[in-house]
Design an enzyme around this catalytic site. Structure first.
Site, PDB file in Angstrom:
ATOM      1  N   GLY A 178      17.024 -24.676   4.331  1.00 59.95           N
ATOM      2  CA  GLY A 178      17.343 -25.294   5.619  1.00 59.95           C
ATOM      3  C   GLY A 178      18.628 -24.745   6.179  1.00 59.95           C
ATOM      4  O   GLY A 178      19.260 -23.857   5.592  1.00 59.95           O
TER       5      GLY A 178
ATOM      6  N   GLU B 279      25.198 -27.421   8.988  1.00 61.11           N
ATOM      7  CA  GLU B 279      26.124 -27.251  10.109  1.00 61.11           C
ATOM      8  C   GLU B 279      26.998 -26.016   9.931  1.00 61.11           C
ATOM      9  O   GLU B 279      27.334 -25.328  10.870  1.00 61.11           O
ATOM     10  CB  GLU B 279      26.905 -28.569  10.227  1.00 61.11           C
ATOM     11  CG  GLU B 279      28.347 -28.491  10.622  1.00 61.11           C
ATOM     12  CD  GLU B 279      28.517 -28.112  12.068  1.00 61.11           C
ATOM     13  OE1 GLU B 279      27.525 -27.918  12.753  1.00 61.11           O
ATOM     14  OE2 GLU B 279      29.669 -27.952  12.487  1.00 61.11           O
ATOM     15  N   PHE B 280      27.304 -25.692   8.665  1.00 62.54           N
ATOM     16  CA  PHE B 280      28.244 -24.604   8.433  1.00 62.54           C
ATOM     17  C   PHE B 280      27.576 -23.318   7.959  1.00 62.54           C
ATOM     18  O   PHE B 280      28.226 -22.299   7.825  1.00 62.54           O
ATOM     19  CB  PHE B 280      29.279 -25.024   7.383  1.00 62.54           C
ATOM     20  CG  PHE B 280      30.164 -26.141   7.846  1.00 62.54           C
ATOM     21  CD1 PHE B 280      31.304 -25.861   8.599  1.00 62.54           C
ATOM     22  CD2 PHE B 280      29.868 -27.458   7.568  1.00 62.54           C
ATOM     23  CE1 PHE B 280      32.128 -26.874   9.035  1.00 62.54           C
ATOM     24  CE2 PHE B 280      30.694 -28.480   8.006  1.00 62.54           C
ATOM     25  CZ  PHE B 280      31.823 -28.189   8.741  1.00 62.54           C
ATOM     26  N   GLY B 281      26.320 -23.385   7.634  1.00 59.04           N
ATOM     27  CA  GLY B 281      25.626 -22.197   7.131  1.00 59.04           C
ATOM     28  C   GLY B 281      24.323 -22.629   6.494  1.00 59.04           C
ATOM     29  O   GLY B 281      23.889 -23.772   6.649  1.00 59.04           O
ATOM     30  N   GLU B 282      23.714 -21.700   5.772  1.00 58.60           N
ATOM     31  CA  GLU B 282      22.414 -22.011   5.205  1.00 58.60           C
ATOM     32  C   GLU B 282      22.507 -22.984   4.032  1.00 58.60           C
ATOM     33  O   GLU B 282      23.522 -23.033   3.345  1.00 58.60           O
ATOM     34  CB  GLU B 282      21.771 -20.723   4.698  1.00 58.60           C
ATOM     35  CG  GLU B 282      21.219 -19.898   5.838  1.00 58.60           C
ATOM     36  CD  GLU B 282      21.072 -18.451   5.482  1.00 58.60           C
ATOM     37  OE1 GLU B 282      21.632 -18.010   4.460  1.00 58.60           O
ATOM     38  OE2 GLU B 282      20.407 -17.747   6.251  1.00 58.60           O
ATOM     39  N   VAL B 283      21.410 -23.724   3.841  1.00 54.50           N
ATOM     40  CA  VAL B 283      21.296 -24.551   2.638  1.00 54.50           C
ATOM     41  C   VAL B 283      20.224 -23.892   1.783  1.00 54.50           C
ATOM     42  O   VAL B 283      19.136 -23.593   2.274  1.00 54.50           O
ATOM     43  CB  VAL B 283      20.882 -25.998   2.996  1.00 54.50           C
ATOM     44  CG1 VAL B 283      20.825 -26.851   1.738  1.00 54.50           C
ATOM     45  CG2 VAL B 283      21.843 -26.609   3.999  1.00 54.50           C
TER      46      VAL B 283
ATOM     47  N   ASP C 118      27.268 -42.867   9.329  1.00 53.07           N
ATOM     48  CA  ASP C 118      26.096 -42.138   9.837  1.00 53.07           C
ATOM     49  C   ASP C 118      24.914 -42.366   8.907  1.00 53.07           C
ATOM     50  O   ASP C 118      24.185 -41.450   8.565  1.00 53.07           O
ATOM     51  CB  ASP C 118      26.435 -40.643   9.960  1.00 53.07           C
ATOM     52  CG  ASP C 118      25.445 -39.908  10.858  1.00 53.07           C
ATOM     53  OD1 ASP C 118      24.641 -40.587  11.533  1.00 53.07           O
ATOM     54  OD2 ASP C 118      25.465 -38.673  10.875  1.00 53.07           O
TER      55      ASP C 118
END
Ligand code: ACK
Length: 949
Positions: free
Chosen positions: A588, A591-595, A706
């Site tokens: 996936g 927010e900061f890069g790929e998972v 959240d």
């Protein structure tokens, strides 16, 4: 289709207008000597038809030629020749067998220019022998029937500039009525706001010609517009497109300027929009609407934005308990904008008002003095014996350009003795250290005085207490993580002789005993109390109510309280050697890069599956800090329902956060993919897990902010794990988060009203979100409030509307949801209550049988004995509850006596045990009905359990 030469008949009349024709008169003149004659006949309607005829059927060895003039090929690669002719049936002419023919030959010859030399048949190439489908007889002639044949032949590829056609007669009786010569092309066209020129197809009919279109006027390319020209002259496969430029909109395939009063700020397939409120456009084709006089838009504002009238107004502020943290309320009027910020200006003043100098440089402001987005700032490093004035200015994007007066709130602070580093920080009335003067407070408060002291020992001695004086103190601790918040205020009054302390409230520190020895106040550990108590002068007591979230449980430390964020990372996370990590695939985008998913090896342990969040290259220091912030938070937690941090990679690139791998991914998408697949008990089990994780977090003093199904991960055993801790401070990254009027970004549908309206986030607001998660779970991932707009959601909640129970939702669960959505936050359940309640339901599954839709369908008002009485169904936990709710309490003993003490057993009972078979009153029928309903539900669910497991 393009005509090179048109109908012979027509050309007699029209050839002068037909550019692509060849001059027939010449043809006639030129060829007539070779046996063909130009003859005008009348058709059946007595209209003249011009033909070329030959009919030498009696004589053998005929070789009569008719040749066209030179025809320019133009762009054609392949030409088509369409012939229309009549042919006489040889059998219908006597004595011609052997000499009469029924075919003629078609020839062509390519040249770059017209011949001036004599016609040479040997130069010509045969196209085909042309035979008639229908030939005419003498009788047809008598009846004036024209048996016209049409034949088409293809010739190509053509390479020279032009060509001749020739017709060879070898003894037939022919009348050539028309010759049409043409080639095919894809004609000029407009498609997707691009123009495509005339295009000639390839000779090879299986390959297409790719043509790039040119955007029409006032349009620009989005994806290169293309069409493909097919062999038959048809345009195929449109690709790409142009879009109307700024200030133009598409109307009927062309780009038209926006009308006055409308604008279009971006190129694209959108219509011109009406000017936003308080803005105008006079002329045609406006890209932007200008603000009316007295209305403003900041330079950075999008042109779609209305022109709001003013900078923010009516800023108010109030002081927190502490002397160092200033808090103020958002202005009541934000000027119709969301980009609210604050600047705090500091002045240090002498005794006279004009002896002031700026002092931002001297003091430390956390997070900073200018451009604050939250209505709070912490100020440190005061000098002793100084007067400070702070001016808090609220600004928005138009403050600089508006003539509105600046809105400023002022607070003055005087210090007698500064202090920076306290292990315990005590403030008490009596001795003056920091004097706070708050201009809007009543006069008497200006007399308050504060003093602070610090100690590294777990005790403190405060001497010089005055008799009959109230002392108020609060304590805070300092650890490597920074300062804790202050304890509540404790108020004590010394007696007239200063011998006793009288607490005003039973509040407490948990830090130690409080002793008053003479006029000395001591806060001491229990080990010292024994000694002091033996001293007749001392009075000691231990404050009775524990403070802090819960005794014995670790407290969460906000990584932001560390001056150096790497220290927090160091303290709460483990550094992993990247050689121990094997990345396997991308699962996936974070927010900061790929998972990614992968494996983690730890010496002496089994390799485990992990999820790896990476920080993409090119980050700035702030992004790296925000990225690792989540790890510093996660690293403090250790609970089966909280995503577990394995460690971080910070010493090499890429920077990574490694967490346990949770097989089924996010709860919301998981439920959507498995709609209706689980039993109610399974769903409640998941909810129980989430509540348990949240209880752990709230016990630690951590507010999630959240909580939503998209932020819960589910493993292969359906264990739910709360995740996404990076966002607890800034919700900027949640796609659901929207701006509120107070300027924050909040996932409206999941957030409690007080958190939306004044950012009051707490475990109670998390409980509200938990109720929404319950709803998401019970509806298998439905979007809360469906397609309602955020604004409508806020208004509906304000009006008391709450989400109805999802289909198949047990009453008990919907009631719990409603409980979580109480407006008054103190009325909402604590997570510990939620866990206990869900545990009860799980232990007693029959309590989950009554479904909301059954209850709604079946109301006691249907019973004539109690007209109009609405049935308010409580949660059915016990037989007693159930019978009470249907006003059948008197039957309780019957049930008990028969051994039916749970609803579970009722669901399995023979119905005649419960009711008197000879009693047919409405109430009896009601009990029957209820039991039947219970049983149906019970077996339905039981079937599901078996099926599902
Ligand atoms: O819904 P998903 O499959 O679950 O897609 C998102 C994606 O990565 C981006 O966040 C998945 N994801 C995040 N953390 C984990 C994890 N620890 N285990 C498995 N999947 C994860 C998430």
């Amino acid at each position: 289709m393009i005509h090179l030469f048109y109908d012979v008949t027509d050309l007699w009349l029209k050839f002068s207008q037909t550019q692509l024709s060849f001059p027939l008169m010449q043809l006639l003149a030129h060829m007539s000597s070779l046996g063909w004659d130009a003859i005008t006949e009348m058709d059946e309607h007595n209209r003249p038809i011009h033909t070329f005829q030959v009919c030498n059927v009696m004589e053998p060895n005929q070789n009569n030629w008719l040749r066209s003039n030179w025809i320019s090929r133009q762009a054609a690669q392949k030409i088509y020749v369409e012939l229309r002719f009549t042919l006489r049936d040889c059998n219908s002419i006597p004595w011609v067998s052997g000499t009469c023919k029924e075919t003629f030959n078609l020839f062509y010859h390519e040249t770059d220019e017209a011949h001036s030399v004599k016609f040479k048949p040997q130069q010509y190439t045969k196209i085909d022998t042309i035979a008639a489908d229908e030939s005419f007889t003498q009788m047809d002639l008598g009846d004036r029937i024209l048996k016209l044949n049409t034949e088409v032949r293809e010739v190509g590829p053509m390479t020279r500039k032009g060509f001749y056609l020739a017709f060879q007669d070898i003894g037939a009786c022919i009348a050539l009525v028309s010759v049409r010569i043409y080639y095919k092309k894809c004609p000029f066209t407009l498609r997707n706001l691009a123009s495509f020129p005339d295009t000639v197809p390839r000779v090879d009919s299986s390959s297409l010609v790719e043509v790039r279109g040119a955007c029409i006027d006032h349009a620009e390319e989005r994806d290169t517009p293309k069409l493909f020209c097919g062999a038959d002259g048809d345009w195929l496969v449109p690709l790409g497109r142009c879009v109307c430029s700024i200030a133009y909109e598409e109307i009927d395939g062309s780009c038209t300027a926006c009308h006055p009063g409308f604008y279009k700020a971006y190129a694209g397939n959108i219509r011109c929009s009406k000017c936003p409120p308080h803005s105008f456009s006079y002329g045609e084709g406006a890209a932007i609407c200008h603000c009316e006089t007295g209305f403003f838009r900041a330079e950075s504002d999008p042109p779609t934005m209305a022109c709001p009238p003013s900078p923010p107004r009516n800023l108010m502020f109030n002081l927190n308990d502490t002397c160092l943290m200033l808090e103020w309320s958002h202005p009541s009027d934000t000027g119709g904008r969301r980009d609210l910020t604050y600047n705090v200006q500091c002045k240090r003043c002498g005794p006279e008002p004009d002896q002031c100098q700026f002092c931002e440089e001297e003091l430390r402001f956390l997070p900073r003095p200018l451009g604050l987005t939250d209505a709070t700032v912490t100020i440190m490093d005061f000098s002793a014996h100084a007067n400070y004035t702070f001016e808090i200015e609220s600004l928005n994007g138009v403050s600089d350009i508006s003539s509105f007066p600046r809105q400023v709130a002022i607070i003055t602070v005087s210090t007698d003795q500064g202090g920076e580093c306290f292990d315990f920080y005590l403030m008490f009335r009596g001795t003056c250290i920091i004097l706070l003067i708050f201009h809007s407070l009543p006069q008497e408060h200006e007399q308050l005085s504060y003093s602070s002291t610090r100690t590294k020992a777990p005790s403190v001695i405060i001497s010089g207490l005055k008799p009959a004086t109230w002392y108020v103190f609060c304590v805070r601790t300092r650890s490597p993580a920074g300062y804790s918040s202050y304890t509540p205020k404790y108020e004590y009054k010394t007696t007239g002789d200063c011998k006793y302390l009288r607490p005003s409230t039973a509040l407490v520190t948990g830090l130690g005993y409080i002793c008053l020895c003479g006029n000395v106040l001591l806060i001491v550990p229990s080990s010292l109390v024994k000694i002091l108590k033996t001293h007749s002068q001392c009075l000691c007591f231990f404050p009775s109510v524990p403070t802090g979230p819960f005794p014995g449980i670790k407290t969460y430390v906000d990584p932001d309280t560390y001056e150096d964020p790497t220290q927090a990372i160091h303290e709460f996370t483990k550094e992993i050697d990247p050689s121990r990590i094997r990345i396997e695939r991308v699962i996936g985008a974070g927010e900061f890069g790929e998972v990614c998913s992968g494996r983690l090896r730890t010496p002496g342990k089994k390799e485990i599956a992990v999820a790896i969040k990476t920080l993409k290259g090119g980050y700035v220091e702030r992004q790296r800090r925000d990225f690792l912030r989540e790890a510093s938070i996660m690293g403090q937690f250790d609970h089966p329902n909280i995503i577990r941090l394995e460690g971080v990679v910070t010493k090499s690139r890429p920077v990574m956060i490694v967490v346990e791998y949770v097989e089924n991914g996010s709860l919301d998408s998981f439920l959507r993919q498995h709609d209706g697949h689980f039993t109610v008990i399974q769903l409640v089990g998941m909810l129980r897990g989430i509540a348990s994780g949240m209880k752990y977090l709230s016990d630690m003093g951590y507010v999630h902010r959240d909580l939503a199904a998209r932020n819960i991960l589910v493993n292969s055993n359906l264990v739910c794990k709360v995740s996404d801790f990076g966002l607890s401070r800034v919700l900027e990254d949640d796609p659901e988060a929207a701006y509120t009027t107070t300027g924050g970004k909040i996932p409206i549908r999941w957030t409690a009203p007080e958190a939306i309206s004044y950012r009051k986030f707490s475990s109670a607001s998390d409980a509200w979100s938990y109720g929404i998660v319950m709803w998401e779970v019970m509806s298998y991932g439905e979007r809360p409030y469906w397609e309602m707009s955020n604004q409508d959601v806020i208004l509906s909640i304000e009006e008391g509307y709450r989400l109805p129970a999802p289909m198949g939702c047990p009453v008990a669960l919907h009631q719990l949801m409603l409980h979580c959505w109480q407006k008054e936050r103190s009325h909402r359940p604590k997570f510990t209550d939620v866990v206990t309640f869900l545990d009860k339901l799980i232990r007693n599954p029959s309590s989950l049988l009554p479904l909301v839709e059954d209850i709604q369908r079946y109301s006691i008002k249907d019973l004539p004995e109690s007209p109009g009485e609405e049935m308010d169904y409580p949660m059915f936990i016990s037989i007693g509850d159930w019978l009470d709710s249907i006003k059948m309490t008197q039957y309780k003993s019957n049930f008990m006596a028969a051994g039916y003490n749970t609803l579970d057993s009722v669901a399995r009972m023979n119905i005649d045990y419960a009711v008197d078979p000879f009693d047919s009153t409405q109430k009896q029928q009601r009990v029957r009905h209820d039991i039947t309903l219970l049983q149906r539900r019970y077996w339905l669910n039981a079937g599901k359990v078996e099926h599902g497991s």
